[in-house]
Scaffold this active site. Structure first.
Site, PDB file in Angstrom:
ATOM      1  N   TRP A  57       1.936   8.688  14.832  1.00 48.77           N
ATOM      2  CA  TRP A  57       1.520   9.857  15.603  1.00 48.77           C
ATOM      3  C   TRP A  57       2.455  10.153  16.773  1.00 48.77           C
ATOM      4  O   TRP A  57       2.261  11.147  17.476  1.00 48.77           O
ATOM      5  CB  TRP A  57       0.100   9.643  16.137  1.00 48.77           C
ATOM      6  CG  TRP A  57      -0.954   9.863  15.099  1.00 48.77           C
ATOM      7  CD1 TRP A  57      -0.900   9.513  13.783  1.00 48.77           C
ATOM      8  CD2 TRP A  57      -2.235  10.482  15.293  1.00 48.77           C
ATOM      9  NE1 TRP A  57      -2.073   9.854  13.149  1.00 48.77           N
ATOM     10  CE2 TRP A  57      -2.910  10.454  14.062  1.00 48.77           C
ATOM     11  CE3 TRP A  57      -2.877  11.033  16.397  1.00 48.77           C
ATOM     12  CZ2 TRP A  57      -4.188  10.966  13.895  1.00 48.77           C
ATOM     13  CZ3 TRP A  57      -4.149  11.540  16.224  1.00 48.77           C
ATOM     14  CH2 TRP A  57      -4.791  11.519  14.983  1.00 48.77           C
ATOM     15  N   ALA A  58       3.420   9.273  17.000  1.00 44.98           N
ATOM     16  CA  ALA A  58       4.303   9.465  18.163  1.00 44.98           C
ATOM     17  C   ALA A  58       5.191  10.677  17.929  1.00 44.98           C
ATOM     18  O   ALA A  58       5.819  10.817  16.882  1.00 44.98           O
ATOM     19  CB  ALA A  58       5.141   8.222  18.383  1.00 44.98           C
ATOM     20  N   GLY A  61       9.596  10.443  20.983  1.00 41.88           N
ATOM     21  CA  GLY A  61      10.745   9.701  20.511  1.00 41.88           C
ATOM     22  C   GLY A  61      10.806   8.297  21.035  1.00 41.88           C
ATOM     23  O   GLY A  61       9.800   7.721  21.442  1.00 41.88           O
ATOM     24  N   GLU A 127      12.284  13.116  29.137  1.00 47.25           N
ATOM     25  CA  GLU A 127      10.833  13.088  29.345  1.00 47.25           C
ATOM     26  C   GLU A 127      10.541  12.633  30.762  1.00 47.25           C
ATOM     27  O   GLU A 127      11.448  12.227  31.499  1.00 47.25           O
ATOM     28  CB  GLU A 127      10.171  12.171  28.300  1.00 47.25           C
ATOM     29  CG  GLU A 127      10.216  12.777  26.899  1.00 47.25           C
ATOM     30  CD  GLU A 127       9.529  11.931  25.837  1.00 47.25           C
ATOM     31  OE1 GLU A 127       8.892  10.930  26.183  1.00 47.25           O
ATOM     32  OE2 GLU A 127       9.652  12.293  24.659  1.00 47.25           O
ATOM     33  N   HIS A 248      -2.292  10.748  28.865  1.00 44.60           N
ATOM     34  CA  HIS A 248      -1.200  11.715  28.660  1.00 44.60           C
ATOM     35  C   HIS A 248      -1.652  13.039  29.243  1.00 44.60           C
ATOM     36  O   HIS A 248      -2.775  13.480  28.979  1.00 44.60           O
ATOM     37  CB  HIS A 248      -0.901  11.859  27.168  1.00 44.60           C
ATOM     38  CG  HIS A 248       0.409  12.515  26.899  1.00 44.60           C
ATOM     39  ND1 HIS A 248       0.622  13.847  27.164  1.00 44.60           N
ATOM     40  CD2 HIS A 248       1.578  12.023  26.420  1.00 44.60           C
ATOM     41  CE1 HIS A 248       1.874  14.149  26.832  1.00 44.60           C
ATOM     42  NE2 HIS A 248       2.474  13.063  26.389  1.00 44.60           N
ATOM     43  N   HIS A 355      -4.110   7.766  26.255  1.00 41.98           N
ATOM     44  CA  HIS A 355      -2.923   7.772  25.391  1.00 41.98           C
ATOM     45  C   HIS A 355      -2.390   6.379  25.086  1.00 41.98           C
ATOM     46  O   HIS A 355      -2.036   6.089  23.957  1.00 41.98           O
ATOM     47  CB  HIS A 355      -1.852   8.598  26.099  1.00 41.98           C
ATOM     48  CG  HIS A 355      -0.589   8.789  25.328  1.00 41.98           C
ATOM     49  ND1 HIS A 355      -0.560   9.389  24.091  1.00 41.98           N
ATOM     50  CD2 HIS A 355       0.694   8.467  25.620  1.00 41.98           C
ATOM     51  CE1 HIS A 355       0.695   9.440  23.659  1.00 41.98           C
ATOM     52  NE2 HIS A 355       1.465   8.870  24.567  1.00 41.98           N
ATOM     53  N   GLU A 379       2.067  -2.341  21.348  1.00 44.50           N
ATOM     54  CA  GLU A 379       1.096  -1.882  22.350  1.00 44.50           C
ATOM     55  C   GLU A 379       0.012  -2.908  22.649  1.00 44.50           C
ATOM     56  O   GLU A 379      -0.510  -2.968  23.770  1.00 44.50           O
ATOM     57  CB  GLU A 379       0.457  -0.552  21.909  1.00 44.50           C
ATOM     58  CG  GLU A 379      -0.454   0.031  22.976  1.00 44.50           C
ATOM     59  CD  GLU A 379      -0.961   1.426  22.653  1.00 44.50           C
ATOM     60  OE1 GLU A 379      -0.488   2.051  21.690  1.00 44.50           O
ATOM     61  OE2 GLU A 379      -1.844   1.904  23.393  1.00 44.50           O
ATOM     62  N   ARG A 390       3.636   3.165  32.249  1.00 45.04           N
ATOM     63  CA  ARG A 390       4.732   3.113  31.271  1.00 45.04           C
ATOM     64  C   ARG A 390       5.631   4.335  31.373  1.00 45.04           C
ATOM     65  O   ARG A 390       5.156   5.465  31.445  1.00 45.04           O
ATOM     66  CB  ARG A 390       4.139   3.060  29.867  1.00 45.04           C
ATOM     67  CG  ARG A 390       5.162   3.074  28.755  1.00 45.04           C
ATOM     68  CD  ARG A 390       4.470   3.030  27.414  1.00 45.04           C
ATOM     69  NE  ARG A 390       3.667   4.208  27.207  1.00 45.04           N
ATOM     70  CZ  ARG A 390       4.078   5.274  26.517  1.00 45.04           C
ATOM     71  NH1 ARG A 390       5.278   5.304  25.958  1.00 45.04           N
ATOM     72  NH2 ARG A 390       3.274   6.295  26.345  1.00 45.04           N
ATOM     73  N   LEU A 396       7.655   2.820  21.694  1.00 45.20           N
ATOM     74  CA  LEU A 396       8.179   2.540  20.351  1.00 45.20           C
ATOM     75  C   LEU A 396       9.293   1.502  20.470  1.00 45.20           C
ATOM     76  O   LEU A 396       9.447   0.612  19.645  1.00 45.20           O
ATOM     77  CB  LEU A 396       8.728   3.822  19.708  1.00 45.20           C
ATOM     78  CG  LEU A 396       7.701   4.865  19.250  1.00 45.20           C
ATOM     79  CD1 LEU A 396       8.414   6.089  18.669  1.00 45.20           C
ATOM     80  CD2 LEU A 396       6.739   4.300  18.225  1.00 45.20           C
TER      81      LEU A 396
HETATM   82  C1  SIN Z   1       5.104  12.333  24.009  1.00 44.21           C
HETATM   83  O1  SIN Z   1       5.695  12.770  23.039  1.00 44.21           O
HETATM   84  O2  SIN Z   1       4.819  13.001  24.987  1.00 44.21           O
HETATM   85  C2  SIN Z   1       4.649  10.905  23.983  1.00 44.21           C
HETATM   86  C3  SIN Z   1       5.758  10.011  24.293  1.00 44.21           C
HETATM   87  C4  SIN Z   1       5.243   8.703  24.804  1.00 44.21           C
HETATM   88  O3  SIN Z   1       4.049   8.511  24.936  1.00 44.21           O
HETATM   89  O4  SIN Z   1       6.074   7.853  25.139  1.00 44.21           O
END
Ligand code: SIN
Length: 543
Positions: A57-58, A61, A127, A248, A355, A379, A390, A396
């Protein structure tokens, strides 16, 4: 909660044996399996289908320094800054220095199709909390693409077996029964037939992912029920930092859109968070505005929703070229269109949702827990990489690198399996006749966690939550003893224990740091510049 080999199952069968028992089929479990299979037989058990995992589901990246103008030191610094004083610097440096090679291997060895620029370089996204573009991605379905690459290799491997529809009930830690300390496998349930079997293993690897389902609103799939943390706790492992649950900031707000994330990568490309009135509000909270660290953004949204009485905010992408949006975010665009939201011409309604669990089973840098032969990776583990919050897309990466490190670690260990294991016995457990107990409690746990142990906490809310969760756990315990187990019951039992652990850790931290924000204890205190560690007491009265 019971930890005895519980008198519930059908027959005392001969235990099956393997070298490495892996619970979970996300990036951590698959990476472990591929490496460990070089020196032993691997059995992977997964509750649903193999591709059902948080990994798949990620969207955003996987973070790694892949641009010669970036530096690992900067990645380390960003991780430490966001972690708000609680990262373990040796673990951060160890994982992040391994990251570029590990991510490159995904592409070169396992054929993961990461996006590239027109001249063939890594296309890197930015990000929240990152000082540079360093998130390798496959459009907006990165996890799915990584899962495809790794799972293909796993299924083709002669020394790896994958079994779907099997869920671990409890770990075999003989110390609980006065035997040799260490984990020697697990009791596992066939979720279709209801049969429970014993599997003996030289090493057991928890790769079970997170616990997002402990909250009413979550970006996680249904499988994220905290099974690994709960089983490890029951087996005597240390659990740490459960108070740091990451929300999130942007999940799609729509009555029919269950658990759909709107990736932070949209803000990385310039998306702006606004109130429904159109006012951009993040400048009032942080100099990085919409790309501030997640804890800051989620709290800001929460505060604005409480202030305005609105039920959502919006993410505005309309100033970006329409073709770019569709090309870069095809899955998010398609899903939004399903609900009549066209991000090219309309702002996307969003709300925060649970999240990622930064806490988990305490491990060393190689995934070893304090229970011999028991490893936790990804996780489910608490390694010290994330600290109190985090950094985006470090998860990942952690799963990938830990999978490799744990595989190298298990190869070093010599273990004799015990000759005698208490079998799982059915006793007089009856067929479940009141499934409503499970659904009612499931709903209650998630709602009370959302309302009392969410983004903003108070001492009173935590205490209320603690009292209620203990009642619920008592009810689940009775039901667990009286009736034959089902996967729903096991998940609820695990979820309720995780809720208890989150509340317990939150009550122990009387300050506000990273993802734990308690308005009765605003500000940070040096007295809490340490992890919150809890573990189960195997004293005579422990059940
Ligand atoms: C996202 O795509 O916003 C999630 C990335 C993450 O949780 O590291």
């Amino acid at each position: 909660m019971s930890t005895e080999p519980q008198s519930h199952s059908t027959h005392a069968e001969r235990p099956e044996q393997t070298d490495y028992l892996v619970l979970g089929s996300g990036i951590a479990g698959l990476s472990f399996a591929l490496r460990a299979a070089e020196h032993g037989r691997v059995l992977i058990l997964t509750k649903h289908s193999s591709a059902d995992s948080n990994t798949a589901w990620a969207q955003g990246g996987i973070a790694a320094v892949l641009d010669p103008h970036d530096s690992v030191d900067a990645h380390i610094q960003d991780t430490l800054t966001v972690g708000d004083g609680l990262c373990h610097p040796d673990v951060v440096a160890g994982y992040l220095r391994q990251a570029p090679a590990a991510v490159t291997e995904l592409r070169e060895r396992y054929g993961v199709r990461f996006d590239v620029t027109p001249d063939g370089e890594w296309a890197l996204a930015r990000e929240g909390g990152h000082s540079a573009r360093r998130v390798a991605h496959a459009k907006d379905t990165t996890g799915q693409e990584i899962e495809r690459g790794l799972l293909g290799a796993v299924l083709a491997h002669p020394h790896i077996t994958v079994r779907e529809g099997w869920m671990a009930v409890d770990l075999l830690n003989l110390a609980k029964y006065g035997g040799r300390a260490g984990c020697f496998g697990a009791y596992v349930l066939n979720t279709q037939s209801g049969q429970v079997q014993t599997i003996l293993a030289r090493a057991t690897i928890l790769a079970t992912g997170g616990a997002g389902k402990v909250y009413l609103y979550t970006s996680n799939p249904d499988v994220a029920t905290g099974d690994g943390v709960a089983m490890a706790y029951r087996a005597g492992a240390q659990i740490g930092n459960m108070e740091f649950f990451q929300f999130h900031p942007t999940c799609l707000y729509h009555p029919e859109a269950k658990s759909f994330l709107v990736s932070e990568a949209l803000r990385g490309e310039g998306g702006v968070l606004k109130l429904r009135s159109g006012e951009a509000f993040m400048e009032r909270y942080h100099p990085m505005k919409s790309l501030a660290p997640r804890d800051v953004v989620a709290r800001a949204i929460d505060a604005e929703l409480k202030r305005t009485g609105d039920d959502h905010v919006v993410l505005d992408m309309r100033h970006l070229p329409a073709e770019f949006l569709v090309e870069r975010f095809p899955a998010i665009h398609a899903r939004c269109m399903q609900y009549g939201i066209d991000m090219r011409s309309q702002p996307i309604p969003v709300v925060p949702a649970a999240h990622y669990s930064c806490g988990g089973v305490v491990t060393d840098i190689d995934g070893r827990t304090c229970v011999p032969n028991l490893f936790a990776i990804g996780e489910v583990a608490m390694t010290g990489l994330h600290g109190a919050c985090r950094l985006a897309s470090n998860s990942l990466l952690e799963g990938l690198v830990m999978g490799h490190r744990a595989a190298d670690a298990v190869a070093q260990s010599e273990i004799d399996l015990p000759s005698q294991i208490t079998p799982w016995i059915s006793g007089d457990a009856r067929d479940p006749n009141e499934a409503v107990v499970v659904t009612q409690n499931w709903d209650e746990v998630r709602r009370l966690m959302w309302n009392y142990v969410g983004i903003v906490r108070t001492d009173r809310r935590l205490e209320r939550a603690r009292r209620r969760i203990e009642l619920i756990r008592e009810e689940i315990r009775e039901y667990y003893w009286d009736f034959k187990i089902t996967s729903d019951l096991l998940e609820l039992r695990n979820l309720a224990l995780c809720a208890h652990l989150i509340i317990d850790c939150a009550q122990r931290r009387r300050e506000s740091r990273g993802l734990h924000y308690n308005i009765d204890h605003l500000g940070k205190s040096d007295a809490y510049l340490r992890d919150t560690i809890v573990h189960r007491d195997f004293g005579p009265s422990a059940r």
